[in-house]
Design a protein around this motif. Structure first.
Motif, PDB file in Angstrom:
ATOM      1  N   GLY A 298       0.816  -1.206   0.000  1.00 53.95           N
ATOM      2  CA  GLY A 298       0.000   0.000   0.000  1.00 53.95           C
ATOM      3  C   GLY A 298       0.847   1.252   0.000  1.00 53.95           C
ATOM      4  N   GLU A 299       1.899   1.259   0.812  1.00 60.21           N
ATOM      5  CA  GLU A 299       2.783   2.421   0.875  1.00 60.21           C
ATOM      6  C   GLU A 299       3.520   2.619  -0.452  1.00 60.21           C
ATOM      7  N   MET A 300       3.977   1.533  -1.054  1.00 62.23           N
ATOM      8  CA  MET A 300       4.677   1.649  -2.329  1.00 62.23           C
ATOM      9  C   MET A 300       3.751   2.184  -3.418  1.00 62.23           C
ATOM     10  N   ARG A 301       2.506   1.721  -3.415  1.00 63.74           N
ATOM     11  CA  ARG A 301       1.571   2.197  -4.434  1.00 63.74           C
ATOM     12  C   ARG A 301       1.255   3.671  -4.236  1.00 63.74           C
ATOM     13  N   VAL A 302       1.064   4.100  -3.005  1.00 61.29           N
ATOM     14  CA  VAL A 302       0.772   5.517  -2.762  1.00 61.29           C
ATOM     15  C   VAL A 302       1.903   6.390  -3.292  1.00 61.29           C
ATOM     16  N   GLN A 303       3.141   5.998  -3.040  1.00 59.67           N
ATOM     17  CA  GLN A 303       4.266   6.769  -3.556  1.00 59.67           C
ATOM     18  C   GLN A 303       4.279   6.792  -5.085  1.00 59.67           C
ATOM     19  N   THR A 304       3.992   5.653  -5.679  1.00 61.20           N
ATOM     20  CA  THR A 304       4.070   5.545  -7.138  1.00 61.20           C
ATOM     21  C   THR A 304       2.969   6.340  -7.824  1.00 61.20           C
ATOM     22  N   VAL A 305       1.736   6.205  -7.356  1.00 62.31           N
ATOM     23  CA  VAL A 305       0.650   6.925  -8.016  1.00 62.31           C
ATOM     24  C   VAL A 305       0.759   8.428  -7.757  1.00 62.31           C
ATOM     25  N   SER A 306       1.311   8.816  -6.607  1.00 62.94           N
ATOM     26  CA  SER A 306       1.531  10.245  -6.342  1.00 62.94           C
ATOM     27  C   SER A 306       2.542  10.818  -7.337  1.00 62.94           C
ATOM     28  N   ALA A 307       3.623  10.069  -7.549  1.00 59.20           N
ATOM     29  CA  ALA A 307       4.637  10.519  -8.500  1.00 59.20           C
ATOM     30  C   ALA A 307       4.068  10.611  -9.908  1.00 59.20           C
ATOM     31  N   GLU A 308       3.279   9.623 -10.299  1.00 60.81           N
ATOM     32  CA  GLU A 308       2.681   9.645 -11.638  1.00 60.81           C
ATOM     33  C   GLU A 308       1.725  10.821 -11.789  1.00 60.81           C
ATOM     34  N   ALA A 309       0.927  11.080 -10.768  1.00 60.20           N
ATOM     35  CA  ALA A 309      -0.048  12.170 -10.847  1.00 60.20           C
ATOM     36  C   ALA A 309       0.648  13.522 -11.016  1.00 60.20           C
ATOM     37  N   LEU A 310       1.700  13.767 -10.244  1.00 59.39           N
ATOM     38  CA  LEU A 310       2.402  15.044 -10.361  1.00 59.39           C
ATOM     39  C   LEU A 310       3.156  15.147 -11.682  1.00 59.39           C
ATOM     40  N   ALA A 311       3.701  14.018 -12.168  1.00 59.60           N
ATOM     41  CA  ALA A 311       4.385  14.040 -13.467  1.00 59.60           C
ATOM     42  C   ALA A 311       3.390  14.350 -14.581  1.00 59.60           C
ATOM     43  N   THR A 312       2.206  13.777 -14.512  1.00 60.81           N
ATOM     44  CA  THR A 312       1.176  14.051 -15.524  1.00 60.81           C
ATOM     45  C   THR A 312       0.727  15.506 -15.443  1.00 60.81           C
ATOM     46  N   ARG A 313       0.542  16.003 -14.230  1.00 57.71           N
ATOM     47  CA  ARG A 313       0.173  17.414 -14.037  1.00 57.71           C
ATOM     48  C   ARG A 313       1.225  18.335 -14.654  1.00 57.71           C
ATOM     49  N   ALA A 314       2.501  18.041 -14.427  1.00 56.25           N
ATOM     50  CA  ALA A 314       3.571  18.859 -14.988  1.00 56.25           C
ATOM     51  C   ALA A 314       3.594  18.767 -16.510  1.00 56.25           C
ATOM     52  N   ALA A 315       3.320  17.581 -17.057  1.00 54.16           N
ATOM     53  CA  ALA A 315       3.319  17.408 -18.511  1.00 54.16           C
ATOM     54  C   ALA A 315       2.210  18.231 -19.160  1.00 54.16           C
ATOM     55  N   TYR A 316       1.050  18.290 -18.533  1.00 55.50           N
ATOM     56  CA  TYR A 316      -0.027  19.111 -19.087  1.00 55.50           C
ATOM     57  C   TYR A 316       0.295  20.595 -18.974  1.00 55.50           C
ATOM     58  N   ALA A 317       0.952  20.997 -17.888  1.00 56.47           N
ATOM     59  CA  ALA A 317       1.379  22.391 -17.769  1.00 56.47           C
ATOM     60  C   ALA A 317       2.373  22.745 -18.870  1.00 56.47           C
ATOM     61  N   LEU A 318       3.294  21.824 -19.152  1.00 53.55           N
ATOM     62  CA  LEU A 318       4.250  22.027 -20.235  1.00 53.55           C
ATOM     63  C   LEU A 318       3.538  22.111 -21.577  1.00 53.55           C
ATOM     64  N   GLU A 319       2.585  21.226 -21.801  1.00 53.09           N
ATOM     65  CA  GLU A 319       1.852  21.230 -23.070  1.00 53.09           C
ATOM     66  C   GLU A 319       1.121  22.551 -23.286  1.00 53.09           C
ATOM     67  N   ASP A 320       0.488  23.052 -22.241  1.00 51.71           N
ATOM     68  CA  ASP A 320      -0.214  24.337 -22.354  1.00 51.71           C
ATOM     69  C   ASP A 320       0.760  25.462 -22.718  1.00 51.71           C
ATOM     70  N   ALA A 321       1.942  25.455 -22.089  1.00 46.63           N
ATOM     71  CA  ALA A 321       2.942  26.470 -22.391  1.00 46.63           C
ATOM     72  C   ALA A 321       3.497  26.305 -23.799  1.00 46.63           C
ATOM     73  N   TRP A 322       3.730  25.072 -24.196  1.00 43.39           N
ATOM     74  CA  TRP A 322       4.293  24.773 -25.522  1.00 43.39           C
ATOM     75  C   TRP A 322       3.366  25.243 -26.634  1.00 43.39           C
ATOM     76  N   ARG A 323       2.074  25.111 -26.416  1.00 40.60           N
ATOM     77  CA  ARG A 323       1.097  25.532 -27.422  1.00 40.60           C
ATOM     78  C   ARG A 323       1.143  27.044 -27.649  1.00 40.60           C
ATOM     79  N   GLN A 324       1.556  27.793 -26.655  1.00 43.32           N
ATOM     80  CA  GLN A 324       1.599  29.249 -26.787  1.00 43.32           C
ATOM     81  C   GLN A 324       2.734  29.715 -27.697  1.00 43.32           C
ATOM     82  N   GLY A 325       3.736  28.867 -27.896  1.00 47.63           N
ATOM     83  CA  GLY A 325       4.819  29.217 -28.793  1.00 47.63           C
ATOM     84  C   GLY A 325       5.595  30.438 -28.319  1.00 47.63           C
ATOM     85  N   PRO A 326       6.136  31.222 -29.248  1.00 45.24           N
ATOM     86  CA  PRO A 326       6.973  32.374 -28.885  1.00 45.24           C
ATOM     87  C   PRO A 326       6.258  33.443 -28.061  1.00 45.24           C
ATOM     88  N   SER A 327       4.932  33.395 -27.988  1.00 50.27           N
ATOM     89  CA  SER A 327       4.214  34.387 -27.182  1.00 50.27           C
ATOM     90  C   SER A 327       4.205  34.040 -25.696  1.00 50.27           C
TER      91      SER A 327
END
Length: 412
Positions: A298-327
């Motif tokens: 249970g402890e190992m899974r909590v750590q793993t899914v937490s890491a995945e959730a934050l990595a996915t959150r960061a990837a979407y933040a990057l995608e939103d920024a990337w779409r804006q291009g030079p602006s």
């Protein structure tokens, strides 16, 4: 090399869905590895032995090329799928579950493609991005900015001659093209360029022998009177959009950590359910009924899914920024840097902790050397030394306390 085809430039990245990532897989392969599922099965089967052997995974890299993954970061206008960053990182993460070294190679090929995309002029982008699609190029790099031993001497026609060496050149062995950074002492500034790896005067050295990440082709590269043509020189832009390259690199590492944690948890579960024995004082007939083992998983899974959730959150933040291009504005870029650091901190810890707890969960027999279950921890330990965790926690702490966003740096 294939002659590149030319296309019009663009200012905002083309995007696609996960379905487009699947569509990128080559259907014409004769290797039997034509989709991500079969690729993962093949890599997992050979990973323990290859971890022990080290060296260059030429066959496995060919499988990755056959699966159509080398072009994921290439925009559609140059023949690539224009995949979204969340989908690219999901692919890297899935490969890292079974082989984080080869996931690293794929991630760094994507990074060099991005380097050309944000630093190249229209002609360079057309030449090298289309060439990646047509030639299925693996990209290496000699861009370690902290290693200033490579010297660039300007020539009268706008090119350079390179002399010196670089270390930690991930992906360069077996690559077709490479990005380089060098120091121009006369101008007092760095020089960035793209050159074919096989160019005369370039020697890729097989001197990478760490405890983990043993097949990342990260040896040193030496340069002796290497010619850089004027059209190969990149102009590094000093804009928030161009500096997303750094965060793309950091999220590659973050998702390697997540994949390592996920892979360690998967291997621990498989071993415990198939080979686990109940402790003599547990009072249960099956190891999987032991309440302490259940708690540990249970402890190992909590750590793993937490890491995945934050990595996915960061990837979407990057995608939103990337779409804006030079602006893209500096403040918006800084929020992506903050999300990236938050994700990397949690993923860093998860990779180390879960890969160590694997042995607590599985017991002494799991240390049988041919199983190579220690490769998850060794791979994590090598990669988590890329930059100090303390400084990332400092940046996050500053924001939590005073609202101060991270500055642009080599790592943020």
């Amino acid at each position: 090399m294939n002659e590149p085809r030319h296309a019009a430039t663009h200012s905002v990245r083309d995007v696609s869905s996960a379905a487009d990532v699947s569509a990128a897989f080559a259907a014409s392969s004769t290797s039997g590895v034509t989709d991500l599922s079969s690729l993962l099965d093949a890599l997992r089967a050979s990973a323990p032995q290859r971890d022990r052997d080290g060296g260059h995974a030429g066959q496995e890299k060919q499988w990755i090329a056959d699966a159509g993954l080398l072009t994921l970061a290439v925009p559609r206008e140059f023949g690539g799928p224009g995949a979204r960053w969340p989908d690219i990182y999901d692919t890297i993460r899935r490969i890292a579950r079974v082989d984080s070294a080869l996931a690293h190679l794929l991630g760094f090929t994507c990074l060099q493609i991005v380097s050309v995309d944000v630093w190249g002029n229209p002609e360079q982008r057309a030449r090298y991005l289309s060439g990646t699609v047509e030639g299925r190029w693996w990209w290496g790099n000699a861009v370690n900015p902290l290693d200033t031993r490579l010297v660039a001497s300007a020539t009268s026609d706008g090119g350079y001659v390179l002399d010196g060496q670089k270390g930690f050149c991930s992906g360069t062995r077996g690559s077709h093209m490479m990005t380089i950074s060098a120091h121009d002492p006369a101008a007092g500034k760095p020089v960035f360029a793209v050159v074919p790896t096989a160019r005369e005067g370039i020697v890729v050295r097989d001197d990478w022998d760490p405890i983990g990440q043993r097949q990342t082709d990260s040896g040193s590269v030496s340069f002796t009177r290497v010619r850089v043509e004027p059209h190969e020189v990149l102009q590094r832009a000093d804009t928030p959009y161009a500096s997303l390259r750094t965060l793309i690199s950091q999220q590659v590492l973050t998702n390697l950590f997540v994949g390592i944690a996920q892979g360690a948890l998967e291997e621990a579960r498989a071993y415990a359910t198939q080979h686990g024995r109940p402790w003599v004082n547990s009072g249960v007939d099956r190891a999987t009924d032991d309440p302490y083992l259940i708690q540990r998983f249970g402890e190992m899974r909590v750590q793993t899914v937490s890491a995945e959730a934050l990595a996915t959150r960061a990837a979407y933040a990057l995608e939103d920024a990337w779409r804006q291009g030079p602006s893209l504005a500096a403040e918006a870029r800084a929020h992506v840097a903050l999300a990236t650091s938050e994700a990397k901190i949690v993923a860093h810890r998860a990779a180390l902790d879960v890969s160590e707890k694997l042995f607590d969960a599985c017991g002494a027999r799991a240390t049988h050397a041919p199983l190579a279950l220690d490769r998850f921890w060794r791979n994590a330990r090598v990669h988590t030394l890329h930059d100090p965790l303390d400084y990332r926690i400092r940046d996050v702490g500053r924001y939590a306390l005073s609202g101060t966003l991270p500055d642009v740096s080599l790592y943020t």
